[in-house]
Design a protein around this motif. Structure first.
Motif, PDB file in Angstrom:
ATOM      1  N   MET A  28      24.677  68.168  80.127  1.00 57.33           N
ATOM      2  CA  MET A  28      23.629  67.770  79.190  1.00 57.33           C
ATOM      3  C   MET A  28      23.631  66.266  78.931  1.00 57.33           C
ATOM      4  SD  MET A  28      21.767  70.253  78.740  1.00 57.33           S
ATOM      5  CE  MET A  28      21.766  72.006  79.078  1.00 57.33           C
ATOM      6  N   THR A  30      24.322  64.102  81.268  1.00 57.98           N
ATOM      7  CA  THR A  30      23.611  63.613  82.451  1.00 57.98           C
ATOM      8  C   THR A  30      22.108  63.821  82.295  1.00 57.98           C
ATOM      9  OG1 THR A  30      25.519  64.134  83.846  1.00 57.98           O
ATOM     10  CG2 THR A  30      23.393  63.853  84.953  1.00 57.98           C
ATOM     11  N   PHE A  31      21.730  64.996  81.802  1.00 57.24           N
ATOM     12  CA  PHE A  31      20.313  65.290  81.577  1.00 57.24           C
ATOM     13  C   PHE A  31      19.697  64.299  80.597  1.00 57.24           C
ATOM     14  CE2 PHE A  31      17.374  67.768  78.720  1.00 57.24           C
ATOM     15  CZ  PHE A  31      16.260  67.659  79.541  1.00 57.24           C
ATOM     16  N   GLN A  84      19.114  60.918  82.357  1.00 59.94           N
ATOM     17  CA  GLN A  84      18.007  61.000  83.317  1.00 59.94           C
ATOM     18  C   GLN A  84      16.663  61.109  82.602  1.00 59.94           C
ATOM     19  OE1 GLN A  84      18.122  60.923  86.743  1.00 59.94           O
ATOM     20  NE2 GLN A  84      20.307  60.471  86.668  1.00 59.94           N
ATOM     21  N   TRP A  85      16.614  61.963  81.603  1.00 62.47           N
ATOM     22  CA  TRP A  85      15.382  62.170  80.843  1.00 62.47           C
ATOM     23  C   TRP A  85      14.950  60.880  80.155  1.00 62.47           C
ATOM     24  CZ3 TRP A  85      14.828  66.105  76.191  1.00 62.47           C
ATOM     25  CH2 TRP A  85      13.458  66.256  75.905  1.00 62.47           C
ATOM     26  N   SER A  91      22.692  63.265  73.831  1.00 60.68           N
ATOM     27  CA  SER A  91      23.105  64.657  73.644  1.00 60.68           C
ATOM     28  C   SER A  91      24.105  64.712  72.493  1.00 60.68           C
ATOM     29  CB  SER A  91      23.739  65.192  74.932  1.00 60.68           C
ATOM     30  OG  SER A  91      24.278  66.473  74.725  1.00 60.68           O
ATOM     31  N   ASN A 145      14.475  66.794  85.656  1.00 59.64           N
ATOM     32  CA  ASN A 145      15.769  66.215  85.301  1.00 59.64           C
ATOM     33  C   ASN A 145      16.777  67.302  84.933  1.00 59.64           C
ATOM     34  OD1 ASN A 145      14.879  63.523  85.590  1.00 59.64           O
ATOM     35  ND2 ASN A 145      13.964  63.570  83.555  1.00 59.64           N
ATOM     36  N   LEU A 146      16.300  68.363  84.293  1.00 57.97           N
ATOM     37  CA  LEU A 146      17.180  69.470  83.913  1.00 57.97           C
ATOM     38  C   LEU A 146      17.708  70.178  85.159  1.00 57.97           C
ATOM     39  CD1 LEU A 146      18.321  70.991  81.455  1.00 57.97           C
ATOM     40  CD2 LEU A 146      16.357  72.539  81.624  1.00 57.97           C
ATOM     41  N   ARG A 147      16.842  70.412  86.137  1.00 60.93           N
ATOM     42  CA  ARG A 147      17.276  71.039  87.388  1.00 60.93           C
ATOM     43  C   ARG A 147      18.355  70.195  88.069  1.00 60.93           C
ATOM     44  NH1 ARG A 147      11.688  71.014  88.584  1.00 60.93           N
ATOM     45  NH2 ARG A 147      10.592  72.941  88.016  1.00 60.93           N
ATOM     46  N   TYR A 148      18.139  68.887  88.111  1.00 63.75           N
ATOM     47  CA  TYR A 148      19.097  67.988  88.762  1.00 63.75           C
ATOM     48  C   TYR A 148      20.440  67.993  88.035  1.00 63.75           C
ATOM     49  CZ  TYR A 148      21.397  63.595  89.958  1.00 63.75           C
ATOM     50  OH  TYR A 148      22.321  62.649  90.324  1.00 63.75           O
ATOM     51  N   SER A 149      20.417  67.946  86.708  1.00 60.96           N
ATOM     52  CA  SER A 149      21.644  67.820  85.924  1.00 60.96           C
ATOM     53  C   SER A 149      22.476  69.096  85.949  1.00 60.96           C
ATOM     54  CB  SER A 149      21.304  67.445  84.476  1.00 60.96           C
ATOM     55  OG  SER A 149      20.562  66.252  84.422  1.00 60.96           O
ATOM     56  N   LEU A 150      21.809  70.249  85.889  1.00 58.05           N
ATOM     57  CA  LEU A 150      22.552  71.510  85.902  1.00 58.05           C
ATOM     58  C   LEU A 150      23.003  71.890  87.303  1.00 58.05           C
ATOM     59  CD1 LEU A 150      20.479  73.609  83.341  1.00 58.05           C
ATOM     60  CD2 LEU A 150      22.722  72.577  83.008  1.00 58.05           C
TER      61      LEU A 150
END
Length: 315
Positions: A55, A57-58, A61-62, A78, A159-164
């Motif tokens: 999170m 990382t998310f 990126q976000w 976060s 961004n969520l797809r990339y981070s998780l």
């Protein structure tokens, strides 16, 4: 089953806790929190750390993509990652808020990206060239506003797809916006959700946001992201850690017994005789337990002990 957590609550002087007139009394109160041991809603420390890193990382990126979209510096931080039921999550949200629902392939439960509607309107204003400094109402988005907000959320979802990464193993897509948490019905009331809280700061204005993902999507993959050795290797792992733990080692002479009067009358220059022969090695002790014997010596300018014998200690 209930678990009791104790806390403190300050009450005014002269209150029920019997405080004095010149100060505040403090009485202990008990906060009872219901805990279902058959279905715990607490993340393990290892799983929590993996999710917190993802999170963070998310958030970075976000924030970077949001800055490019609205053309002003945007920071996203976060703050917490917890696991709770969807009912608890929905109850914690404002009565009117923007809930972007995200469909997960093969699952009836949906993920949620939530933020205040006023914050969403502020981002739209920034995208259209406004300064975003004016006070904005909490209301539903118009069709044009919703289209712009959904474009921002599409970036956030990427961004969520990339981070998780491997934790999110199923395709996810935007499914719509709801404005009332009680009517959204993104998941069943007792379905567990991984809820991450964020702070979004754009042009000096900060707003809270949350991302909720069904726990059944993420939990099965947390073991692979943070593998744990089987129990059969536990002894070897413990020994590997213990050999690097620092311990206090002391060289001890044979002790003697004296009366309290001797201790009380000690003065500078007094001598206390020890029954330790000059030619006898001293004890090498760890945490008070003798493990070896050593002869006194020196190393450079420091006193040292040369190990001459070792012994097994059953303790």
């Amino acid at each position: 089953m209930s678990v009791v957590h104790e806390g403190f609550l300050g009450v005014p002087a002269g209150g029920p806790a019997g405080g004095t007139a010149d100060g505040e009394a403090v009485r202990r109160v008990k906060n009872v929190e219901v805990f279902d041991f058959g279905r715990p809603t607490t993340l393990t420390r290892e799983h929590s750390r993996v999710l917190e890193l993802a999170m963070e990382t998310f958030a970075r990126q976000w924030g970077t993509h949001l800055s490019a979209r609205v053309r002003v510096k945007s920071l996203i931080a976060s703050t917490t990652v917890v696991m709770q039921t969807y009912d608890e999550y929905a109850a914690s949200l404002p009565s009117t808020t923007a809930m972007v629902l995200c469909a997960l392939e093969g699952n009836s439960a949906q993920a949620v990206i939530q933020f205040p509607t006023a914050a969403g309107l502020g981002l739209v204003v920034q995208m259209l060239g406004g300064d975003g400094g004016q006070r904005l109402p909490h209301r539903k988005f118009t069709q044009i506003e919703q289209a712009l907000v959904m474009a921002l959320m599409d970036d956030a979802l990427e961004n969520l797809r990339y981070s998780l990464d491997s934790l999110l193993s199923v395709p996810i897509r935007l499914a719509g916006i709801q404005y009332n948490a009680q009517f959204a019905q993104a998941a069943g009331p007792l379905d567990l959700m991984i809820v991450s809280a964020f702070k979004i700061t754009v042009s000096g204005v900060t707003a809270p946001a949350t991302v909720a993902i069904p726990a059944e999507i993420l939990l099965p993959h947390l073991g692979a992201a943070n593998p744990v050795d089987s129990a059969e290797h536990s002894r070897e792992r413990i020994l590997e850690q213990l050999i690097h733990v620092p311990v206090d080692v002391s060289l001890q002479l044979t002790s003697t017994t004296v009366r309290p009067s001797t201790i009380l009358n000690l003065a500078v220059g007094d001598l206390i005789e020890l029954p330790h022969p000059k030619d006898r090695p001293v004890d090498v002790a760890v945490d008070g337990l003798p493990l070896a014997h050593a002869a006194l010596g020196s190393k450079g300018s420091r006193l040292a002990g040369v190990i001459v014998t070792t012994e097994e200690n059953p303790r």
